[in-house]
Design an enzyme around this catalytic site. Structure first.
Site, mmCIF file in Angstrom:
data_model
loop_
_atom_site.group_PDB
_atom_site.id
_atom_site.type_symbol
_atom_site.label_atom_id
_atom_site.label_comp_id
_atom_site.label_asym_id
_atom_site.label_seq_id
_atom_site.Cartn_x
_atom_site.Cartn_y
_atom_site.Cartn_z
ATOM 1 N N ALA A 135 -61.168 -75.194 109.735
ATOM 2 C CA ALA A 135 -59.885 -75.154 110.439
ATOM 3 C C ALA A 135 -59.387 -73.721 110.622
ATOM 4 C CB ALA A 135 -58.851 -75.985 109.678
ATOM 5 N N HIS A 192 -54.685 -72.824 98.420
ATOM 6 C CA HIS A 192 -53.636 -72.254 99.282
ATOM 7 C C HIS A 192 -53.462 -73.097 100.547
ATOM 8 C CE1 HIS A 192 -53.978 -68.919 96.546
ATOM 9 N NE2 HIS A 192 -55.201 -68.637 96.964
ATOM 10 N N GLU A 216 -58.707 -80.403 98.300
ATOM 11 C CA GLU A 216 -59.954 -79.653 98.462
ATOM 12 C C GLU A 216 -59.727 -78.215 98.911
ATOM 13 O OE1 GLU A 216 -62.525 -81.645 101.142
ATOM 14 O OE2 GLU A 216 -62.823 -83.400 99.883
ATOM 15 N N THR A 217 -58.498 -77.878 99.283
ATOM 16 C CA THR A 217 -58.244 -76.584 99.920
ATOM 17 C C THR A 217 -57.287 -75.752 99.084
ATOM 18 O OG1 THR A 217 -58.480 -77.671 102.068
ATOM 19 C CG2 THR A 217 -57.532 -75.454 102.061
ATOM 20 N N PHE A 261 -52.736 -80.190 119.555
ATOM 21 C CA PHE A 261 -52.925 -79.981 118.121
ATOM 22 C C PHE A 261 -53.475 -81.247 117.486
ATOM 23 C CE2 PHE A 261 -51.659 -79.408 113.688
ATOM 24 C CZ PHE A 261 -51.974 -78.078 113.479
ATOM 25 N N LEU A 311 -57.461 -80.546 107.029
ATOM 26 C CA LEU A 311 -57.177 -79.840 105.780
ATOM 27 C C LEU A 311 -56.759 -80.877 104.748
ATOM 28 C CD1 LEU A 311 -55.162 -76.786 107.130
ATOM 29 C CD2 LEU A 311 -57.367 -76.681 105.977
ATOM 30 N N TRP A 369 -66.237 -78.409 108.963
ATOM 31 C CA TRP A 369 -65.864 -78.766 107.593
ATOM 32 C C TRP A 369 -65.277 -80.179 107.566
ATOM 33 C CZ3 TRP A 369 -66.861 -76.902 102.974
ATOM 34 C CH2 TRP A 369 -66.078 -77.309 101.883
ATOM 35 N N ARG A 382 -56.379 -91.757 109.659
ATOM 36 C CA ARG A 382 -55.853 -91.100 110.851
ATOM 37 C C ARG A 382 -56.951 -90.684 111.824
ATOM 38 N NH1 ARG A 382 -51.797 -86.493 109.249
ATOM 39 N NH2 ARG A 382 -51.406 -86.607 111.480
#
Length: 296
Positions: A187, A219, A216-217, A244, A212, A153, A258
């Site tokens: 994710a 919750h 767009e996400t 991570f 994330l 994604w 990033r």
């Protein structure tokens, strides 16, 4: 039992006393308890680290009052600005020296507050000066296997993260055949795949990559919390280091920054962390005492 040590330094005049106090305050020293009994005054300044050096015979060619710093050039600029606020511009060069190398592997500059009081500011050129000995990991990925779990994604972001991780591993000595890449839908699925890879015990570390975006996400917070919790739980339960590299950003532009556009590449950083943690784990395991042989 020892709490602190105090060196009392006499100052010749009230003017110099006030000047020195103002200088130390301008440099951020924490003030201690002052006193004034009518016959004299005292001003205490606290430092996070202090040394008391005793000398006999030949006296070193340094001021009696020496202050160690970590950013000497910045301190020099601050002191020079402080002097310019107190003196005429043409008087300043006579009061403060330039930063110069010493014969004791340091850099030093001095400030002359009066005829009898000179303050020296110095910084060691030894990068390990004052640093406690610590166990640290090596950045060598050679001879071990590595797993990367990457979400599909937002592939425009995750592919960049993947390239960063591969770059870090290959630059650190890993071979292509020792790197296993597992692609998952998003994710949310990263922790599950990371767990299965870690439980196989075939890999020195697992690198997790995804993104994330709040806009767009649905919750967003709930998904991020579960993803981070799942990755952390997998690491603790399996004992295999997990790096991570799941980005959590407000916008696509922030994520691109990033992922190598402006603010470094989080995938590269995650892989470097994985290499270091795998090395630390190996070193710590080597230090564990052998279990005592059981006797019948």
């Amino acid at each position: 039992m020892i709490k602190a040590i105090t060196a009392v330094t006499p100052v010749a005049s009230s003017e110099t006393f006030d000047a020195l106090g103002e200088l130390l305050a301008a440099l951020g020293f924490e003030p201690g308890k002052n006193w004034n009994d009518g016959t004299g005054r005292g001003a205490a300044f606290l430092a996070p680290l202090a040394n008391l050096e005793l000398v006999t015979g030949r006296q070193p060619a340094v001021p009696r009052l020496l202050i160690e710093t970590t950013q000497l050039d910045q301190v020099h600029t601050t002191v020079e600005a402080w002097l310019q606020g107190r003196l005429r511009t043409e008087e300043v060069p006579a009061k403060i020296s330039s930063v110069e190398l010493t014969h004791w592997n340091s850099r030093l500059f001095t400030v002359k507050l009066d005829a009898d009081l000179e303050v020296g500011f110095w910084q060691s050129e030894n990068v390990l000066h004052g640093v406690p000995v610590a166990l640290e990991g090596d950045l060598s990925a050679a001879g071990r296997k590595w797993a990367i779990v990457v979400a599909r994604w937002n592939a425009v972001i995750t592919d960049r993260l993947l390239q960063g991780s591969l770059d870090a591993l290959l630059r650190s000595g890993a071979k292509k055949e020792d790197i296993e890449i597992v692609r998952v839908p998003g994710a949310w699925e990263v922790p599950s795949a990371a767990r299965m890879l870690a439980e196989s015990k075939r890999f020195a570390a697992i690198i997790t990559l995804g993104v994330l975006l709040r806009g767009e996400t649905a919750h967003y917070e709930a998904i991020y919390n579960e993803v981070s919790r799942g990755i952390g739980q997998s690491q603790q339960d399996t004992g295999v280091p997990h790096a991570f590299g799941v980005l959590t950003c407000e916008t696509l532009e922030q994520a691109l920054d990033r992922a190598g556009l402006k603010a470094g590449n989080k995938g590269f950083e995650a892989a470097i962390a994985a290499i270091e943690m795998a090395s630390i784990q190996q070193k710590l395991a080597a230090r564990q005492p052998e279990p005592a042989e059981q006797t019948a």
